[in-house]
Design a protein around this motif. Sequence first.
Motif, short mmCIF file in Angstrom:
data_model
loop_
_atom_site.label_atom_id
_atom_site.label_comp_id
_atom_site.label_asym_id
_atom_site.label_seq_id
_atom_site.Cartn_x
_atom_site.Cartn_y
_atom_site.Cartn_z
N ILE A 35 -35.34 -42.47 -44.51
CA ILE A 35 -34.78 -41.25 -45.12
C ILE A 35 -35.89 -40.38 -45.71
O ILE A 35 -35.86 -39.15 -45.56
N PHE A 36 -36.86 -40.99 -46.36
CA PHE A 36 -37.92 -40.25 -47.03
C PHE A 36 -39.27 -40.62 -46.42
O PHE A 36 -39.64 -41.80 -46.38
N SER A 37 -40.00 -39.63 -45.95
CA SER A 37 -41.32 -39.87 -45.36
C SER A 37 -42.39 -39.83 -46.43
O SER A 37 -42.21 -39.24 -47.51
N GLN A 38 -43.55 -40.44 -46.13
CA GLN A 38 -44.67 -40.45 -47.06
C GLN A 38 -45.24 -39.05 -47.27
O GLN A 38 -45.87 -38.77 -48.29
N GLN A 39 -45.03 -38.14 -46.30
CA GLN A 39 -45.55 -36.78 -46.40
C GLN A 39 -44.63 -35.85 -47.18
O GLN A 39 -45.03 -34.74 -47.54
N SER A 40 -43.40 -36.28 -47.46
CA SER A 40 -42.47 -35.43 -48.20
C SER A 40 -42.84 -35.41 -49.68
O SER A 40 -43.69 -36.18 -50.14
N ILE A 41 -42.19 -34.53 -50.42
CA ILE A 41 -42.46 -34.44 -51.87
C ILE A 41 -42.13 -35.73 -52.57
O ILE A 41 -42.77 -36.12 -53.54
N PHE A 42 -41.15 -36.47 -52.03
CA PHE A 42 -40.77 -37.73 -52.65
C PHE A 42 -41.76 -38.84 -52.30
O PHE A 42 -41.82 -39.86 -53.01
N GLY A 43 -42.54 -38.66 -51.24
CA GLY A 43 -43.61 -39.59 -50.93
C GLY A 43 -44.84 -39.31 -51.75
O GLY A 43 -45.53 -40.23 -52.20
N ARG A 44 -45.14 -38.03 -51.97
CA ARG A 44 -46.31 -37.64 -52.75
C ARG A 44 -46.09 -37.83 -54.25
O ARG A 44 -47.03 -38.06 -55.01
N PHE A 45 -44.83 -37.71 -54.67
CA PHE A 45 -44.47 -37.93 -56.08
C PHE A 45 -43.39 -39.01 -56.11
O PHE A 45 -42.18 -38.70 -56.14
N PRO A 46 -43.77 -40.27 -56.08
CA PRO A 46 -42.80 -41.37 -55.89
C PRO A 46 -41.81 -41.55 -57.03
O PRO A 46 -40.83 -42.28 -56.88
N TYR A 47 -42.02 -40.88 -58.15
CA TYR A 47 -41.11 -41.04 -59.29
C TYR A 47 -40.33 -39.76 -59.59
O TYR A 47 -39.74 -39.61 -60.66
N PHE A 48 -40.34 -38.85 -58.62
CA PHE A 48 -39.67 -37.56 -58.79
C PHE A 48 -38.17 -37.67 -58.54
O PHE A 48 -37.37 -37.04 -59.24
N LEU A 49 -37.75 -38.47 -57.56
CA LEU A 49 -36.33 -38.52 -57.18
C LEU A 49 -35.41 -38.96 -58.32
O LEU A 49 -34.38 -38.31 -58.56
N PRO A 50 -35.73 -40.05 -59.05
CA PRO A 50 -34.82 -40.41 -60.16
C PRO A 50 -34.75 -39.33 -61.24
O PRO A 50 -33.67 -39.08 -61.79
N CYS A 51 -35.87 -38.67 -61.51
CA CYS A 51 -35.87 -37.61 -62.52
C CYS A 51 -35.06 -36.40 -62.04
O CYS A 51 -34.29 -35.82 -62.82
N LEU A 52 -35.21 -36.05 -60.78
CA LEU A 52 -34.45 -34.93 -60.22
C LEU A 52 -32.96 -35.22 -60.22
O LEU A 52 -32.14 -34.35 -60.55
N SER A 53 -32.59 -36.45 -59.88
CA SER A 53 -31.16 -36.82 -59.86
C SER A 53 -30.53 -36.69 -61.24
O SER A 53 -29.41 -36.17 -61.38
N ILE A 54 -31.24 -37.13 -62.27
CA ILE A 54 -30.72 -37.01 -63.63
C ILE A 54 -30.63 -35.54 -64.04
O ILE A 54 -29.66 -35.13 -64.70
N SER A 55 -31.60 -34.73 -63.64
CA SER A 55 -31.56 -33.30 -63.97
C SER A 55 -30.37 -32.60 -63.31
O SER A 55 -29.75 -31.72 -63.91
N ILE A 56 -30.03 -33.01 -62.10
CA ILE A 56 -28.87 -32.42 -61.41
C ILE A 56 -27.58 -32.79 -62.16
O ILE A 56 -26.69 -31.95 -62.34
N LEU A 57 -27.49 -34.03 -62.61
CA LEU A 57 -26.32 -34.44 -63.41
C LEU A 57 -26.25 -33.64 -64.71
O LEU A 57 -25.16 -33.29 -65.19
N ALA A 58 -27.42 -33.33 -65.29
CA ALA A 58 -27.45 -32.54 -66.53
C ALA A 58 -26.95 -31.12 -66.29
O ALA A 58 -26.35 -30.50 -67.18
N VAL A 59 -27.17 -30.58 -65.08
CA VAL A 59 -26.62 -29.26 -64.74
C VAL A 59 -25.09 -29.31 -64.78
O VAL A 59 -24.43 -28.40 -65.31
N VAL A 60 -24.52 -30.37 -64.22
CA VAL A 60 -23.05 -30.54 -64.25
C VAL A 60 -22.55 -30.63 -65.69
O VAL A 60 -21.54 -30.02 -66.06
#
Length: 488
Positions: free
Chosen positions: A206-231
Amino acid sequence: MGKDGHGGGDGLEVPLLKKTYYHGNCPGCRLDRRKETRRGVPYTEFACMWLVTVCSTLPIQSLFPFLYFMIRDLHVAKQVEDIGFYAGFVGASYMIGRALTSTVWGIVADKHGRKPVLVITLIAVIFLNTLFGLSSSYWMALVTRGSLGLLSGMLGPIKAYATEVCRKEYSHLALSLISSSRAIGLIVGPAIGGYLAQPADKYPSIFSQQSIFGRFPYFLPCLSISILAVVALISCIWLPETLHKHNEPVDSNNSIEAVEESVSEPNSEESGGGYWSLFTNWPLMSSITVYCIFSLQDVAYAEVFSLWAVSDRKYGGLSFTSTDVGSVLALSGFCLLIYQILIYPSIAKAIEPVTLVRATAILTLPLLASYPFMTALSGFGLHVVVNCASSLKNSFQVSTITVCNILMNDAVSQDLRASANGLSVTLMSIFKAIAPAVAGIIFSWAQRRQTASFLPGDHLVFFMLNAATVVGLMCTFGPHFAGNRKKH
């Protein structure tokens, strides 16, 4: 009983009085009028309040499952044994920021309203938590976490808000909801961190090493929580303001309002003297003391558990992956939800608040002492034991914190409630800022003394957690604890 609400005979039947005067431009009065006509549980407000609390709590401990790996990847620690040392300061930075501003946010909420503070906190989560996931250096991680703490002023006002948005008979239910939602957020947050950190390694299809989630391996959990905060931010539309804002002169009918206020809050101390009177309110300060000590123990446990679980077995750990830790915390969160809904209400009705705090503290002692011996287990048996222990520990903690929140809110009147909760959050945040830093240092030291004759390795860490539990237990006895002894 007369039509005007006054009792006949020799006295006044105060509990049957109703408010007869409302200030037209006051949001608090509008809500009071609504509560007069709507006597049931305000499910919409409770649901939105639950969502807001969960989403603002998720970032607090979401980093713990991957913090060990994050510090390693930032290349700030020269030795593996030093990772816990640096991790402790990142964990503490949020609490240091919150300790500096919680009292200020409480005063702001008492002057300008509860809702603006809730909105500011959610906006801070959306932006600063996202930036934390994009941290490319140790100092960026420290600054973004500290800034998030500075702007997270919701914890005090939301507890005041919970008692005001519903009728008096539902206030304890509302506070229990806040405590459980915070507890769930503090457990589900790390579960999200555990499952979604390093997605390019865990889910390469699903996620490649060249994607933003590969370059920043701890970004996805933070982004997911921020999206919930928008709701959650959107859900604030359905939350009414509860603060009374009386700009016009008070008419004589308000004498009834004053009597009703004194009846509705029989345990509250006099509000005269303003903010500084809180420091002479012993029921409040003794409850805050117990609250702070058990909060220190809880956040120290949260950091130690994650560091201990992912550390190598040769250092006394369990060699868990961040996903394993996430699974444990997710199951603990589910068990905590079941406990809060089905078990805690019956316990709270049957046992005095102070007795409940003491019982959970005593049961916590042998539970924490058992953790170092879990390294002798492996496979399915290990996972079962760790999950059961984690669920029990979190259930004990949420019972204690719920009782403390109820006692603190019962100790003050509405005009000082957010300030009182802000004060409690400030003091609690100081303790919570100390906890991860000290826990990280002790954990790092313990990993270097695996062969010590007294409290070798992680036995020392869990012994220190039990020492904090004993201090909290002692503070519930004698003159140190003046909490309300009525069942809730």
